[in-house]
Write a protein that holds these residues in place. Sequence first.
Motif, mmCIF file in Angstrom:
data_model
loop_
_atom_site.group_PDB
_atom_site.id
_atom_site.type_symbol
_atom_site.label_atom_id
_atom_site.label_comp_id
_atom_site.label_asym_id
_atom_site.label_seq_id
_atom_site.Cartn_x
_atom_site.Cartn_y
_atom_site.Cartn_z
ATOM 1 N N LYS A 2 0.816 -1.206 0.000
ATOM 2 C CA LYS A 2 0.000 0.000 0.000
ATOM 3 C C LYS A 2 0.852 1.259 0.000
ATOM 4 O O LYS A 2 0.490 2.255 -0.615
ATOM 5 C CB LYS A 2 -0.941 -0.007 1.195
ATOM 6 C CG LYS A 2 -2.041 -1.022 1.073
ATOM 7 C CD LYS A 2 -2.975 -0.971 2.247
ATOM 8 C CE LYS A 2 -4.032 -2.048 2.110
ATOM 9 N NZ LYS A 2 -4.977 -2.012 3.218
ATOM 10 N N LEU A 6 0.555 4.081 -2.864
ATOM 11 C CA LEU A 6 0.243 5.469 -2.527
ATOM 12 C C LEU A 6 1.349 6.422 -2.955
ATOM 13 O O LEU A 6 1.079 7.485 -3.520
ATOM 14 C CB LEU A 6 -0.015 5.601 -1.026
ATOM 15 C CG LEU A 6 -1.338 5.041 -0.534
ATOM 16 C CD1 LEU A 6 -1.421 5.139 0.980
ATOM 17 C CD2 LEU A 6 -2.496 5.771 -1.170
ATOM 18 N N LEU A 10 0.478 8.749 -6.079
ATOM 19 C CA LEU A 10 0.338 10.184 -5.831
ATOM 20 C C LEU A 10 1.297 11.004 -6.687
ATOM 21 O O LEU A 10 0.933 12.074 -7.181
ATOM 22 C CB LEU A 10 0.555 10.485 -4.349
ATOM 23 C CG LEU A 10 -0.568 10.035 -3.419
ATOM 24 C CD1 LEU A 10 -0.172 10.250 -1.962
ATOM 25 C CD2 LEU A 10 -1.854 10.768 -3.734
#
Length: 65
Positions: A2, A6, A10
């Motif tokens: 994760k 992320l 991003l």
Amino acid sequence: MKKSILTYGLITGAVIIGSMLLGILNVSGFSQWLGYLIIVVAMTMIFIGVKRYRDQERGGVISFG
């Protein structure tokens, strides 16, 4: 996993949003070259994210099964 998703998601999202803002503001007259550059940068970030996931979290192997 994760954290990698992320982080690189991003970064890629920020690149795409930034390019959209530059396109809306029409900062440069080289919009076609800017578009190609954005695609290359976004795809490179996705590649680096997958490579990092493979090397650090999966022990150098990604399998399909």
